[in-house]
Write a protein that holds these residues in place. Structure first.
Motif, PDB file in Angstrom:
ATOM      1  N   VAL A 342       1.187  -1.597  -0.231  1.00 34.89           N
ATOM      2  CA  VAL A 342      -0.235   0.058   0.222  1.00 34.89           C
ATOM      3  C   VAL A 342       0.736   1.312   0.506  1.00 34.89           C
ATOM      4  O   VAL A 342       1.531   1.136   0.358  1.00 34.89           O
ATOM      5  CB  VAL A 342      -0.992   0.044   1.450  1.00 34.89           C
ATOM      6  CG1 VAL A 342      -1.557   1.365   1.166  1.00 34.89           C
ATOM      7  CG2 VAL A 342      -1.560  -1.549   1.032  1.00 34.89           C
ATOM      8  N   GLY A 343       0.293   2.045  -0.868  1.00 35.03           N
ATOM      9  CA  GLY A 343       1.395   3.381  -0.971  1.00 35.03           C
ATOM     10  C   GLY A 343       2.065   3.588  -1.999  1.00 35.03           C
ATOM     11  O   GLY A 343       2.240   2.758  -3.395  1.00 35.03           O
ATOM     12  N   ASP A 344       2.070   4.773  -2.709  1.00 35.47           N
ATOM     13  CA  ASP A 344       2.449   5.161  -4.093  1.00 35.47           C
ATOM     14  C   ASP A 344       3.428   6.472  -4.538  1.00 35.47           C
ATOM     15  O   ASP A 344       1.740   7.916  -4.152  1.00 35.47           O
ATOM     16  CB  ASP A 344       1.273   5.589  -4.888  1.00 35.47           C
ATOM     17  CG  ASP A 344       1.670   5.868  -6.441  1.00 35.47           C
ATOM     18  OD1 ASP A 344       3.478   5.973  -6.417  1.00 35.47           O
ATOM     19  OD2 ASP A 344       0.978   5.533  -7.194  1.00 35.47           O
ATOM     20  N   ILE A 345       4.004   7.011  -4.143  1.00 34.09           N
ATOM     21  CA  ILE A 345       4.930   7.314  -3.742  1.00 34.09           C
ATOM     22  C   ILE A 345       4.688   8.866  -5.282  1.00 34.09           C
ATOM     23  O   ILE A 345       5.119  10.325  -4.917  1.00 34.09           O
ATOM     24  CB  ILE A 345       6.452   7.995  -3.364  1.00 34.09           C
ATOM     25  CG1 ILE A 345       7.235   9.183  -3.163  1.00 34.09           C
ATOM     26  CG2 ILE A 345       7.069   7.140  -4.674  1.00 34.09           C
ATOM     27  CD1 ILE A 345       6.822   9.851  -2.295  1.00 34.09           C
ATOM     28  N   ALA A 346       4.166   8.362  -6.283  1.00 41.73           N
ATOM     29  CA  ALA A 346       4.205   8.814  -7.630  1.00 41.73           C
ATOM     30  C   ALA A 346       2.991  10.057  -7.709  1.00 41.73           C
ATOM     31  O   ALA A 346       2.552  10.861  -8.137  1.00 41.73           O
ATOM     32  CB  ALA A 346       4.581   7.675  -8.553  1.00 41.73           C
ATOM     33  N   ARG A 347       2.185   9.788  -6.754  1.00 41.54           N
ATOM     34  CA  ARG A 347       0.426  10.131  -6.039  1.00 41.54           C
ATOM     35  C   ARG A 347       1.362  11.800  -6.408  1.00 41.54           C
ATOM     36  O   ARG A 347       0.670  12.811  -6.167  1.00 41.54           O
ATOM     37  CB  ARG A 347      -0.377   9.793  -5.824  1.00 41.54           C
ATOM     38  CG  ARG A 347      -0.257   9.510  -4.468  1.00 41.54           C
ATOM     39  CD  ARG A 347      -0.777   8.753  -3.495  1.00 41.54           C
ATOM     40  NE  ARG A 347      -0.965   8.825  -2.444  1.00 41.54           N
ATOM     41  CZ  ARG A 347      -1.805   9.738  -1.884  1.00 41.54           C
ATOM     42  NH1 ARG A 347      -2.217  10.368  -1.997  1.00 41.54           N
ATOM     43  NH2 ARG A 347      -1.938   9.998   0.346  1.00 41.54           N
ATOM     44  N   TYR A 348       1.728  11.757  -5.876  1.00 41.66           N
ATOM     45  CA  TYR A 348       2.665  13.316  -5.098  1.00 41.66           C
ATOM     46  C   TYR A 348       3.887  13.698  -6.347  1.00 41.66           C
ATOM     47  O   TYR A 348       5.105  13.750  -6.589  1.00 41.66           O
ATOM     48  CB  TYR A 348       3.655  13.213  -3.629  1.00 41.66           C
ATOM     49  CG  TYR A 348       2.813  12.796  -2.873  1.00 41.66           C
ATOM     50  CD1 TYR A 348       2.191  13.928  -2.005  1.00 41.66           C
ATOM     51  CD2 TYR A 348       2.535  11.739  -2.512  1.00 41.66           C
ATOM     52  CE1 TYR A 348       1.485  13.656  -0.854  1.00 41.66           C
ATOM     53  CE2 TYR A 348       2.001  11.530  -1.402  1.00 41.66           C
ATOM     54  CZ  TYR A 348       1.442  12.426  -0.642  1.00 41.66           C
ATOM     55  OH  TYR A 348       0.131  12.090   0.179  1.00 41.66           O
TER      56      TYR A 348
END
Length: 482
Positions: A342-348
């Motif tokens: 769970v988690g997606d740094i690319a959404r920032y």
């Protein structure tokens, strides 16, 4: 409710583990432990250890709330303090104890006990934090040389730290460290058995990120978060005041305040238990949180997303905040931790800086094959950060600086602390120090140098505690003196 004061009286000639176990036991008998240390004139046998040194040793114990030198007898001390209980060692139980008479006048108790012999007495001594014993600065020097900066230029950056006004938004986590003694394996099943000796509690997540930024000297720091309606929320509200930061803390009864408990024996963590709920905050709370930030946005130079993916920062809210910051010329940095998948740094997107771990990059790109340089560039093409640092735990950090022409420059700083006491919180400290440095005029190479030393300081202590500017400055100065 009246506080239960416990009194212990003694010489403490040579402070040994038996003393420490007794004092820990005494503290557990009440709420507030007072220790009266007999001064030199009140001792039947002259001590080789001065009274001031004996007092200092007792005062160094974490379980002791108050200690002082005395020439009074035990009954006079009892009359003065009227403690809930006086605690003495088990060896006095069969002897004559004059304290009984004084305690009886108001209903006080005399308790005998020596504490658990299995506990590690050294862990109860308060130590002055002395960062740097395990630091290896050798590769830092070649890094500074090839990027052409020295301590004077770093100090110029430091002088600007106090000009920054910072907002931090994200989950606050309560971190518990249950320290104990490993007894062995259970006879019934292959389970490690431990006896808890003490529990230390710290503020983590977005709270410690804000604490680091304020501790490093930022002018103003404001923390925006959501808490449950529970005892952990009350703990947060009472302890966050020590960080000297402003807060906007909204309530959400549907989500408990995140709690992470680590069970440790010696310097090893045996088990971590996370008590969290990961559903998104309601649209009403999202709106309230956004309006609170919107009304304050002109007071900030920098906004930090400290995202642990427990539902406080849904994508629609993130996008609205990014747009708000762009309209008001507020720089933005982000860390988005990945738990399992769970988690997606690319959404920032369009951040000044993102600082994911290697795993977080691979999860965001669904890529397990490429090497770090290609991996870094693919993330930059997807999320468009100005700077990217991939943190590699004990291997250090990989730095990636893309440009507008599809080119990039890479470098790496190895881990400076070769013997981490507790790796938890290193990333939070790195993000705090590097973003503050970038906003203070540092080049990216300078900022990540400063942040690497800051992270080395953070992992030199157990649990999250705000890093002070003086400690960081001293360690950076040392790195140039070798």
């Amino acid at each position: 409710m009246k506080r239960k004061t416990v009194l212990v009286i003694g010489n403490f000639d040579i402070l040994h583990p038996g003393h420490i176990r007794l004092l820990k036991f005494a503290k557990e008998c009440g709420d507030y432990l007072i220790v009266a240390v007999n001064n030199d004139s009140n001792m039947l046998i002259k001590s080789r250890v001065s009274e001031l040194h004996r007092l200092e040793m007792v005062q160094s114990l974490e379980c002791v709330d108050e200690a002082f030198l005395t020439e009074l007898c035990s009954n006079s001390l009892i009359a003065n303090y009227q403690p809930y209980a006086v605690v003495k060692g088990k060896e006095f139980e069969e002897k004559e104890n004059p304290e009984y008479k004084a305690l009886k006048t108001y209903g006080g108790k005399l308790i005998f006990g020596s504490g658990e012999f299995e506990s590690n007495s050294e862990q109860y001594i308060t130590r002055t934090i002395s960062h740097g014993h395990n630091f290896d600065y050798k590769k830092c020097q070649s890094y500074a040389t090839r990027h052409q900066f020295d301590y004077q230029s770093i100090n110029t950056v430091f002088s600007q730290f106090r000009e920054n006004r910072v907002a931090v938004i994200g989950e606050i986590i309560v971190d518990e460290y249950i320290q104990g003694t490993a007894v062995g394996l259970s006879q019934e099943d292959p389970t490690i058995v431990m006896t808890p000796d003490r529990t230390d509690t710290f503020l983590g997540g977005a709270a410690i990120t804000a604490g680091h930024i304020k501790g490093l000297g930022a002018k103003n720091v404001k923390l925006f978060s959501v808490l449950g309606k529970d005892d952990k929320a009350e703990y947060v509200k009472s302890h966050i005041k020590k960080y000297n930061i402003e807060t906007v803390l909204l309530d959400d009864s549907s989500r408990p305040t995140p709690l992470k408990s680590r069970y440790r024996a010696g310097n090893k963590t045996l088990l971590r238990v996370n008590q969290v709920r990961q559903h998104k905050i309601s649209k009403e709370i999202q709106t309230d949180l956004y309006h609170q930030l919107q009304s304050n946005i002109q007071n900030f130079d920098l906004l930090v997303f400290s995202d642990f993916n427990y539902g406080l920062l849904p994508q629609t809210l993130v996008e609205k905040i990014i747009l708000l910051c762009k309209k008001n010329n507020v720089r933005i940095v982000a860390d988005s931790q990945t738990s399992s998948q769970v988690g997606d740094i690319a959404r920032y997107k369009d951040m000044m800086l993102v600082t994911p771990t290697e795993k977080e990059v691979r999860v965001a790109l669904n890529n397990i094959d490429d090497g770090l340089p290609v991996l870094a560039q693919k993330l930059c093409e997807k999320a468009n950060p100005t700077y990217l640092v991939i943190t590699l735990a004990g291997e250090g950090v990989f730095i990636h600086l893309p440009d507008q022409n599809g080119q990039w420059e890479n470098d790496m700083l190895p881990a400076i602390n070769s013997n981490a006491v507790d790796p938890a919180g290193a990333g939070d400290c790195f993000l705090a120090a590097s973003s503050l440095a970038l906003c203070s005029g540092a080049t990216p190479w300078q900022a990540f140098y400063i942040a690497s030393i800051a992270a080395a300081c953070q992992v030199d202590t157990l649990g999250n505690q705000p890093l002070s500017f003086n400690t960081l400055q001293q360690r950076v100065l040392e790195s140039f003196k070798l």
